[in-house]
Scaffold this motif. Structure first.
Motif, PDB file in Angstrom:
ATOM      1  N   ALA A 109      64.959  35.448  18.564  1.00 45.02           N
ATOM      2  CA  ALA A 109      63.809  36.281  18.195  1.00 45.02           C
ATOM      3  C   ALA A 109      64.232  37.642  17.653  1.00 45.02           C
ATOM      4  O   ALA A 109      63.480  38.276  16.912  1.00 45.02           O
ATOM      5  N   ARG A 110      65.434  38.085  18.014  1.00 43.31           N
ATOM      6  CA  ARG A 110      65.935  39.365  17.517  1.00 43.31           C
ATOM      7  C   ARG A 110      66.790  39.197  16.266  1.00 43.31           C
ATOM      8  O   ARG A 110      67.142  40.184  15.623  1.00 43.31           O
TER       9      ARG A 110
ATOM     10  N   LEU B 120      59.947  36.206  13.344  1.00 44.62           N
ATOM     11  CA  LEU B 120      59.277  35.443  14.408  1.00 44.62           C
ATOM     12  C   LEU B 120      58.674  34.137  13.905  1.00 44.62           C
ATOM     13  O   LEU B 120      58.676  33.136  14.625  1.00 44.62           O
TER      14      LEU B 120
ATOM     15  N   SER C   5      61.842  31.835  13.917  1.00 40.79           N
ATOM     16  CA  SER C   5      62.460  31.575  15.220  1.00 40.79           C
ATOM     17  C   SER C   5      61.529  30.798  16.143  1.00 40.79           C
ATOM     18  O   SER C   5      61.938  29.812  16.772  1.00 40.79           O
TER      19      SER C   5
ATOM     20  N   GLU D 116      64.355  39.743   8.853  1.00 38.44           N
ATOM     21  CA  GLU D 116      63.386  40.072   9.901  1.00 38.44           C
ATOM     22  C   GLU D 116      63.069  41.554   9.868  1.00 38.44           C
ATOM     23  O   GLU D 116      63.859  42.368   9.359  1.00 38.44           O
TER      24      GLU D 116
ATOM     25  N   GLY E  63      60.931  45.610  14.280  1.00 35.98           N
ATOM     26  CA  GLY E  63      60.408  45.434  15.628  1.00 35.98           C
ATOM     27  C   GLY E  63      60.051  46.731  16.307  1.00 35.98           C
ATOM     28  O   GLY E  63      59.707  46.752  17.491  1.00 35.98           O
TER      29      GLY E  63
ATOM     30  N   ARG F 239      61.030  40.843  21.094  1.00 31.75           N
ATOM     31  CA  ARG F 239      61.272  41.448  19.779  1.00 31.75           C
ATOM     32  C   ARG F 239      61.067  42.976  19.791  1.00 31.75           C
ATOM     33  O   ARG F 239      61.823  43.720  19.155  1.00 31.75           O
TER      34      ARG F 239
ATOM     35  N   GLY G 173      54.246  38.856  13.598  1.00 29.92           N
ATOM     36  CA  GLY G 173      55.519  39.236  13.002  1.00 29.92           C
ATOM     37  C   GLY G 173      55.376  39.664  11.554  1.00 29.92           C
ATOM     38  O   GLY G 173      56.002  40.633  11.108  1.00 29.92           O
TER      39      GLY G 173
ATOM     40  N   ASP H 251      58.211  41.213   9.247  1.00 26.70           N
ATOM     41  CA  ASP H 251      58.881  39.971   8.855  1.00 26.70           C
ATOM     42  C   ASP H 251      58.427  39.567   7.456  1.00 26.70           C
ATOM     43  O   ASP H 251      57.276  39.803   7.066  1.00 26.70           O
TER      44      ASP H 251
END
Length: 315
Positions: free
Chosen positions: A90-91, A95, A98, A146, A149, A201, A262, A268
Motif C-alpha cells: 500500500a505504500r 491504492l 495494491s 502512487e 499520502g 497509506r 486514493g 494516485d
C-alpha cells in the motif's frame, strides 16, 4: 513498481490460503457445536447450549470457538503475514492497484476451496474469475506513480470515526440478518480492510520513524479497528455462507472505496494516456467479484447432514 507488485501478489496468496483454512476451521467447529447441541437436546432442552443468535446467525461464543481451531489459527497467521506484506504494498503502489491485486486472493480462495472444502465451481464462476484476472493485468499496465499520502490530521480522525461506525453498524446488521447475512458480513469486513489500507497509506511516524507521532495518530487506531473488526466479520461470513461468495463481497468493499479515495485525495494516478484502461480494469475487477458473489451465494455453508467433511492432508 515491480517490488510492490510482487509484495501485493504474495499478500494475496497469504490471504487466499488463510481464508480457506479459516473456513475449514469455522465449519468443523460449527459441526461439532451442532452435534453437541443435538446431544444436549436429547436430555434437557433447557440445558442445550445456544450457539446461534435469535435470527439464526452464529453467536459470539460460536465464533470464539471457531477461532481456536488449529486450521483457523494457521489461517490467521497467514493473514498476519498477508497484512504486513499488504501494508508494504500500500505504500509502494497506488491504492487502486495494491488493493485490487491483494483482492485477487479470491482466485486462490476459489481454487483451494475445490480441494479443501469439496466445492464445485460452476462455469459462470470460472468465467467471472477469468474476468478478475484479466482486469488485474489491465490495472498493472495502466498504473502510474502512487501519491504522497500526506493528509491533514482531521482526515485521520474522520477515518477513525467512519471505521468505528462501519464495523459497529455492520456487526449489528449482520446479527439481525442471521444466516442470510454472509454477503453483508463479507462486504463490511472488506470495508474494514479497506480502511486498514487507507490508514497504512496515510499513517504518520513511519518514514522517518517516530514512535510518539505514530501512537498519537488516529489512523493507527483506525487500522486496528478496521483490521480486527474486518477479521471478526469475515469469520462470521465464513460460518454462515459460501466461502467464495463471502470473499468476493469482501473484495468489493476492500477495493472500491480505497481505490476511489486514493485517486481523489491521495494523488494516485495512471500512466499518461492509459486512464481509460485503468477505469476499465477497475470496473471489470469489481464486476467480476460481484459476479462470483452472485453465482456462489447458492452454495451451502455446511455440507448436508451425514456428509463427510473434507480433511486437510497431513502428508
Amino acid at each position: 513498481m515491480i517490488i510492490g507488485l510482487v509484495t501485493a501478489v504474495a499478500a494475496s496468496a497469504c490471504y487466499g490460503t488463510g481464508s480457506v483454512l479459516q473456513a475449514v476451521g469455522s465449519r468443523r467447529s460449527a459441526r461439532e457445536e451442532a452435534a453437541a447441541a443435538a446431544a444436549a437436546g436429547t436430555t434437557a432442552a433447557s440445558d442445550a447450549p445456544v450457539m446461534t443468535t435469535e435470527h439464526g446467525g452464529p453467536s459470539l461464543t460460536s465464533t470464539a470457538k471457531a477461532v481456536v481451531t488449529w486450521e483457523f489459527i494457521l489461517g490467521t497467521a497467514l493473514d498476519l503475514i498477508g497484512f504486513l506484506l499488504g501494508a508494504l504494498a500500500a505504500r509502494l503502489l497506488p491504492l487502486f492497484l495494491s488493493q485490487t491485486v491483494i483482492s485477487a486472493n479470491l482466485v486462490i480462495t476459489a481454487l483451494l476451496s475445490i480441494k479443501l472444502l469439496g466445492m464445485r465451481l460452476k462455469r459462470p464462476e470460472w468465467a467471472s474469475i477469468a474476468v478478475v484476472c484479466a482486469a488485474l493485468v489491465m490495472l498493472a499496465v495502466a498504473a502510474g506513480p502512487e501519491g504522497t499520502g500526506t493528509t491533514p490530521i482531521s482526515t485521520h480522525w474522520w477515518l477513525l470515526l467512519v471505521s468505528v461506525a462501519v464495523i459497529a453498524g455492520g456487526s449489528l446488521l449482520v446479527r439481525r440478518l442471521g444466516t442470510s447475512g454472509a454477503i453483508v458480513a463479507g462486504l463490511v469486513s472488506g470495508l474494514g480492510f479497506g480502511a486498514l489500507g487507507i490508514g497504512v497509506r496515510v499513517l504518520n511516524g513511519v518514514d522517518p520513524f517516530d514512535m510518539g507521532q505514530l501512537l498519537s495518530d488516529p489512523a493507527l487506531y483506525a487500522i486496528l479497528v478496521g483490521g480486527l473488526g474486518g477479521m471478526y466479520l469475515h469469520t462470521v461470513a465464513l460460518q454462515t455462507g459460501s466461502v467464495n461468495a463471502a470473499t468476493a463481497a469482501l473484495v468489493v468493499g476492500e477495493t472500491v472505496v480505497p481505490g476511489v479515495i486514493g485517486v481523489l485525495w491521495l494523488g494516485d494516478a495512471t500512466r499518461h494516456g492509459l486512464s481509460w484502461l485503468g477505469v476499465v480494469g477497475f470496473v471489470l475487477a469489481v464486476a467480476g467479484a460481484v459476479a462470483v458473489a452472485h453465482f456462489g451465494q447458492g452454495e451451502e455453508a455446511l455440507p448436508p447432514s451425514g456428509a463427510r467433511e473434507p480433511e486437510l492432508s497431513t502428508r
